[in-house]
Structures are given as C-alpha cells and as structure tokens.
Design a protein around this motif. Structure first.
Motif, PDB file in Angstrom:
ATOM      1  N   THR A  42      -0.105   6.386   3.928  1.00  0.00           N
ATOM      2  CA  THR A  42      -0.552   5.487   2.854  1.00  0.00           C
ATOM      3  C   THR A  42      -0.744   6.260   1.561  1.00  0.00           C
ATOM      4  OG1 THR A  42      -1.649   4.019   4.430  1.00  0.00           O
ATOM      5  CG2 THR A  42      -2.377   3.891   2.141  1.00  0.00           C
ATOM      6  N   THR A  43      -1.348   7.448   1.654  1.00  0.00           N
ATOM      7  CA  THR A  43      -1.529   8.294   0.472  1.00  0.00           C
ATOM      8  C   THR A  43      -0.193   8.644  -0.155  1.00  0.00           C
ATOM      9  OG1 THR A  43      -3.573   9.237   1.368  1.00  0.00           O
ATOM     10  CG2 THR A  43      -2.440  10.508  -0.332  1.00  0.00           C
ATOM     11  N   LEU A  44       0.777   9.027   0.670  1.00  0.00           N
ATOM     12  CA  LEU A  44       2.100   9.386   0.162  1.00  0.00           C
ATOM     13  C   LEU A  44       2.733   8.216  -0.582  1.00  0.00           C
ATOM     14  CD1 LEU A  44       4.165  11.889   0.599  1.00  0.00           C
ATOM     15  CD2 LEU A  44       5.336  10.290   2.121  1.00  0.00           C
ATOM     16  N   ARG A  45       2.656   7.027   0.012  1.00  0.00           N
ATOM     17  CA  ARG A  45       3.335   5.861  -0.575  1.00  0.00           C
ATOM     18  C   ARG A  45       2.633   5.336  -1.814  1.00  0.00           C
ATOM     19  NH1 ARG A  45       4.017   3.285   5.422  1.00  0.00           N
ATOM     20  NH2 ARG A  45       5.586   4.791   6.144  1.00  0.00           N
ATOM     21  N   MET A  46       1.385   5.699  -2.003  1.00  0.00           N
ATOM     22  CA  MET A  46       0.716   5.318  -3.256  1.00  0.00           C
ATOM     23  C   MET A  46       1.224   6.142  -4.431  1.00  0.00           C
ATOM     24  SD  MET A  46      -3.254   4.361  -2.309  1.00  0.00           S
ATOM     25  CE  MET A  46      -3.681   5.930  -1.537  1.00  0.00           C
ATOM     26  N   ILE A  47       1.729   7.342  -4.150  1.00  0.00           N
ATOM     27  CA  ILE A  47       2.185   8.222  -5.233  1.00  0.00           C
ATOM     28  C   ILE A  47       3.388   7.622  -5.950  1.00  0.00           C
ATOM     29  CG2 ILE A  47       3.185  10.496  -5.746  1.00  0.00           C
ATOM     30  CD1 ILE A  47       1.437  11.627  -3.471  1.00  0.00           C
ATOM     31  N   ASN A  48       4.321   6.992  -5.205  1.00  0.00           N
ATOM     32  CA  ASN A  48       5.479   6.372  -5.864  1.00  0.00           C
ATOM     33  C   ASN A  48       5.364   4.851  -5.951  1.00  0.00           C
ATOM     34  OD1 ASN A  48       5.961   5.700  -3.208  1.00  0.00           O
ATOM     35  ND2 ASN A  48       8.034   6.569  -3.122  1.00  0.00           N
ATOM     36  N   ARG A  49       4.158   4.352  -5.770  1.00  0.00           N
ATOM     37  CA  ARG A  49       3.831   2.938  -5.945  1.00  0.00           C
ATOM     38  C   ARG A  49       4.529   2.008  -4.955  1.00  0.00           C
ATOM     39  NH1 ARG A  49       3.485   1.065 -12.171  1.00  0.00           N
ATOM     40  NH2 ARG A  49       2.557  -0.729 -11.104  1.00  0.00           N
ATOM     41  N   LEU A  50       4.943   2.544  -3.810  1.00  0.00           N
ATOM     42  CA  LEU A  50       5.395   1.652  -2.747  1.00  0.00           C
ATOM     43  C   LEU A  50       4.212   0.859  -2.212  1.00  0.00           C
ATOM     44  CD1 LEU A  50       7.953   3.823  -0.736  1.00  0.00           C
ATOM     45  CD2 LEU A  50       8.430   1.875  -2.231  1.00  0.00           C
ATOM     46  N   ILE A  51       3.018   1.455  -2.313  1.00  0.00           N
ATOM     47  CA  ILE A  51       1.760   0.778  -2.029  1.00  0.00           C
ATOM     48  C   ILE A  51       0.868   0.961  -3.249  1.00  0.00           C
ATOM     49  CG2 ILE A  51      -0.320   0.765  -0.586  1.00  0.00           C
ATOM     50  CD1 ILE A  51       1.361   1.756   1.737  1.00  0.00           C
ATOM     51  N   ALA A  52       0.271  -0.119  -3.722  1.00  0.00           N
ATOM     52  CA  ALA A  52      -0.625  -0.027  -4.880  1.00  0.00           C
ATOM     53  C   ALA A  52      -1.995   0.476  -4.435  1.00  0.00           C
ATOM     54  CB  ALA A  52      -0.758  -1.381  -5.556  1.00  0.00           C
ATOM     55  N   HIS A  53      -2.564   1.423  -5.181  1.00  0.00           N
ATOM     56  CA  HIS A  53      -3.907   1.880  -4.836  1.00  0.00           C
ATOM     57  C   HIS A  53      -4.945   0.876  -5.325  1.00  0.00           C
ATOM     58  CE1 HIS A  53      -2.960   3.583  -8.811  1.00  0.00           C
ATOM     59  NE2 HIS A  53      -4.262   3.678  -9.056  1.00  0.00           N
ATOM     60  N   SER A  54      -6.075   0.818  -4.617  1.00  0.00           N
ATOM     61  CA  SER A  54      -7.119  -0.166  -4.917  1.00  0.00           C
ATOM     62  C   SER A  54      -8.126   0.340  -5.943  1.00  0.00           C
ATOM     63  CB  SER A  54      -7.866  -0.552  -3.628  1.00  0.00           C
ATOM     64  OG  SER A  54      -6.975  -1.006  -2.642  1.00  0.00           O
ATOM     65  N   LEU A 158       8.940  13.387  -1.931  1.00  0.00           N
ATOM     66  CA  LEU A 158       7.980  12.884  -0.950  1.00  0.00           C
ATOM     67  C   LEU A 158       8.698  12.756   0.385  1.00  0.00           C
ATOM     68  CD1 LEU A 158       6.282  10.018  -3.032  1.00  0.00           C
ATOM     69  CD2 LEU A 158       5.650  12.444  -2.923  1.00  0.00           C
ATOM     70  N   MET A 159       8.097  13.307   1.452  1.00  0.00           N
ATOM     71  CA  MET A 159       8.746  13.310   2.757  1.00  0.00           C
ATOM     72  C   MET A 159       7.756  12.819   3.804  1.00  0.00           C
ATOM     73  SD  MET A 159      10.862  16.933   2.449  1.00  0.00           S
ATOM     74  CE  MET A 159      12.250  16.367   3.438  1.00  0.00           C
ATOM     75  N   ASP A 160       8.085  11.691   4.446  1.00  0.00           N
ATOM     76  CA  ASP A 160       7.183  11.062   5.414  1.00  0.00           C
ATOM     77  C   ASP A 160       7.717  11.279   6.829  1.00  0.00           C
ATOM     78  OD1 ASP A 160       5.249   9.606   6.670  1.00  0.00           O
ATOM     79  OD2 ASP A 160       5.605   7.745   5.585  1.00  0.00           O
TER      80      ASP A 160
END
Length: 314
Positions: A42-54, A158-160
């Motif tokens: 989740t932290t990784l995906r917030m960096i490129n805005r695939l998930i919006a941070h709250s 970014l590598m997941d």
C-alpha cells in the motif's frame, strides 16, 4: 528523491498505513519488508498514486504528488510487479515501448531504447523482440517487466515483489541482474518483499513495517547488529542472525594476503568476492579450518582461517 511525511491510508475503518514518515535518497535501493498485510505494498502504491493517501504528504524531488497529474506522474516512475502485467497480445518489443510511446518519443529512439534494454537484461533482441509473453519463461518475462519499467528512463523505480513467484535459481539470477543494473544506472528504487534474505542482499536500507507502522529502518548491517525488538529479530531469522550477517561480508575483508614466498595451499578454494557464509559452509562440509582464496582468474591470493571468522567484529 522521495519523502513521506505522516502518511496514513484508511480503507473504511481499517488503518492500513498509520502515520509513517520515510525519506528515500537519490540513488538509494530502499527495501520495505514485513509480514503480509503490514502496509508495505500500500505504501509503494501511494507513491505513484495508484492508491490515494488519506492523510499526510508525499513529495517527489520536492514536489507534492497531489500537484502532479497522475498520468504524468506514473509515466515518470518505473513500476514492476510480481506477475509482470505484460500485455499478452503484444510482442516483447511493443510491451517495452509502451511508456516511450506515451511520452511521444520518435520511433527511431524507441527502437534504440528497446534494443538497449534487451541487451542490458541479457535478452538478445534478434531472439526476443518479436516474441509474445506466452513464449517466455517466468524469468524471461520478469526481465521484460523490468525492462519495461526502465524504458522511459525514469529516475524512480517501484518494485512490488517482482521476483516472488520465481524458482530460487531464477530468483537469485534476477537479484544479481538488478544489483548489476543498479551499479550502472543508480536509479532510486523502492522494493517491496517479504523475503528477508532478498532484502539483506539488495538493500542499502531496510524499512521494517508491522501493522501499518515503521518499526525500524537502517542498513542491513546495523539492523542485524541491533534489532529494535523481538519482532524485528524474528524477522531477521532469530538464531540465524550470525549466518545472515556473515552473508553480507566478503571473504576479501578477512583473508590473510598470500606472500610471494608462501606455498599455495591445497583444499577447497573460495573466491575473494564470495561471502563469509559461503566460506563457513565450505569449511563445515570439508571439515577444514582454512581455505585458499583465489581471484577471478583462479590464482591464489590469500587464505581465510576459521579464527578470522570467529573473531570478526559485529
């Protein structure tokens, strides 16, 4: 290059990431690690805005990501995932070229970049450029995924868990490829894994997460020497910490240099570039207390003694 300040992410009433702060320096390979559900992906995906941070703020190269168009942001950040995400009906060359095309690169430049990356990932363009993902092995497909992530020449990658589904031999090969590429390109990499051995091998810095929070972050050596609590110690392997620490040190650091007058030693040999864990394994297997140390050409350059391993500083 990347800075998170008091960043949180809520999914309904569930706090997946809880007020974390993290700075990733330019050219650093930073590994996020923890048990499943700890918030690392989740932290990784917030960096490129695939998930919006709250809550909180995320900045890239000094710019708040909320002030950057999401598509523009993602085109400037390489992204590699476990299942590669390759388009099955596109050739390898077209898969790699997708971001450069979106960036409007000329066709000749795209073609040169695809060939350059295929060479970099040890995939001969004449053999692989026209193949489709279904014609690739798992390791080859993952290499193409990494090539695609690098195609637009991004500063950030970014590598997941990109190597998580591969067999141990292929996984180790790709880890070595990543280290080789990183030594050449010096990208800023945030890498998610649940494998501590992988983290110790790859990272300049390891960030340990648990229940959405950062428990400890430090270099691999410092983490092994002083885990913050029992959770980190267990994640590091508990009683195997000594072996894992030995795996970070090269034989050359503890070997006794061979003098010109000294006679070459017989017995199982180890390279100066191998690690102390490999050396200890050889000693145990062959029941010996010293090993001849050789260079890349096989010439003996020193000797490694068991006493040196036991007396090494922590």
């Amino acid at each position: 290059m990347i800075e998170l300040r008091n960043v949180s992410k809520l999914f309904g009433q569930t706090r997946a990431v809880d007020a974390i702060s993290l700075s990733v320096q330019t050219g650093e390979l930073c590994v996020l690690i923890g048990t499943s559900g700890c918030g690392k992906s989740t932290t990784l995906r917030m960096i490129n805005r695939l998930i919006a941070h709250s809550a909180g703020s995320i900045r890239i190269d000094g710019r708040d990501i909320e002030q950057i168009d999401p598509q523009q942001l993602r085109r400037g950040i390489g992204y590699a995932i476990q299942n590669t995400g390759l388009f099955p009906h596109w050739t390898v060359a077209r898969n790699i070229a997708v971001v450069p095309r979106l960036l409007g690169w000329p066709a000749a430049r795209i073609r040169r970049r695809v060939e350059e990356l295929l060479h970099l990932l040890d995939l001969a363009p004449a053999e692989f450029a026209a193949k489709y993902p279904s014609q690739l092995s798992g390791g080859q497909a993952q290499r193409v995924g990494v090539a695609r992530a690098l195609a637009g020449d991004p500063d950030i990658l970014l590598m997941d868990e990109p190597f998580g589904a591969l067999d141990p031999i292929t996984r180790e090969s790709l880890q070595n490829e990543l280290l080789r590429i990183q030594a050449q390109l010096r990208k800023t990499i945030v890498f998610v894994t649940h494998d501590m051995d992988e983290a110790l091998k790859l990272a300049n810095r390891i960030v340990v997460m648990d229940k959405g929070r950062i428990v400890q972050q430090d270099s691999p050596q410092a983490l092994l020497a002083k885990p913050a609590n029992a959770f980190v110690e267990n994640l590091l392997g508990g009683q195997e910490r000594g072996l894992k620490q030995a795996g970070l040190l090269r034989v050359a650091t503890l070997m006794q240099v061979l003098t010109t007058a000294a006679a070459p030693l017989a017995g199982p040999r180890i390279k100066a570039t191998d690690n102390l864990r490999q050396a200890l394994s050889l000693m145990l297997w062959h029941r010996c207390s010293s090993l001849p140390v050789v260079d890349e050409q096989g010439r003996q350059v020193g000797v490694l003694r068991l006493d040196a391993l036991l007396d090494r500083p922590r």
